[in-house]
Enzyme design. Sequence first.
Site, PDB file in Angstrom:
ATOM      1  N   GLU A 169       1.250  -6.199  -9.456  1.00 32.25           N
ATOM      2  CA  GLU A 169      -0.147  -6.029  -9.021  1.00 32.25           C
ATOM      3  C   GLU A 169      -1.108  -6.820  -9.913  1.00 32.25           C
ATOM      4  O   GLU A 169      -2.083  -7.398  -9.426  1.00 32.25           O
ATOM      5  CB  GLU A 169      -0.533  -4.546  -8.996  1.00 32.25           C
ATOM      6  N   ASP A 232      12.732  -2.693  -9.565  1.00 32.40           N
ATOM      7  CA  ASP A 232      12.281  -3.140 -10.887  1.00 32.40           C
ATOM      8  C   ASP A 232      13.380  -3.863 -11.660  1.00 32.40           C
ATOM      9  O   ASP A 232      13.142  -4.895 -12.284  1.00 32.40           O
ATOM     10  CB  ASP A 232      11.780  -1.947 -11.715  1.00 32.40           C
TER      11      ASP A 232
END
Length: 259
Positions: A169, A232
Amino acid sequence: RSGVALIPVVVHVVYNGDAANITEAQVDSQIVALNADFNAQNADISEIPTAFKPLLGEARIRFFRVQRDPQGKRHPGITRTRTSIQAFNQNGNQLDQRMKSAAQGGHDAWPSDRYLNIWVCDLGRELLGYAQFPGGPIEKDGVVINHTAFGTTGTSVSPFNLGRTTTHEVAHWLNVYHIWGDDGLACSGSDYCDDTPNQAGSNRGRPQFPHVSCGNGQSGDMFMNFMDYTDDEAMFMFTKGQVARMNATLTGPRSSLIG
Ligand code: ARG
Ligand code: ZN
Ligand code: CA
């Protein structure tokens, strides 16, 4: 830019139940992860396929939790707001951004020309996080991260517990696009980086290398890029082209942040 770009960070913790009132240790674990990922100091760069290794980018950006508020008073760089809103859900296509407003049960942004605002809250089950690109309204500028995908300890949950949602982000916040070019499954969209292979759509989970999705050569998709949608532990690199976009942002629309 010769030196390292320093980015002042404030984290706004907006919680309903006490679980989402995350600890300072969880916040700091995220700052550590950001500093590793943006400086190619994450241990898993060793997993980059040989063909992609020369493309690895090092952004030389350092994030730090501020020690003063906008008025110059000592401050821990973490605000804490109890809210009556149980989860900030996506209603239809409209993002629920009330965590960004004190009047609506959240916390106002600190001046976005001086701080990276990170709101951490309960986003429900579907959303890991989202970002505002450069050029949007200042009162909404920053990134929002689900507390269960924030940091590497505390309430973060596998497979999103290495802090990479925030890495992803914050890269959007620095004007870096999704690696597949946001064209659905077509093979035509661009992320405006010359060194990221074109690919059909987003990838999920932990793909096996090589994954060729649309005639994109022997190495196929760069699914281990932070701007894909893999788990991740399956994403661990930016490219030089992506770093060039970050630098253009830090010397352009976000230059006031790095003094
Ligand atoms: N905006 C994306 C989402 O909410 C973030 C994806 C981050 N991916 C990750 N492995 N942490 O789905
Ligand atoms: Zn994204
Ligand atoms: Ca595509």
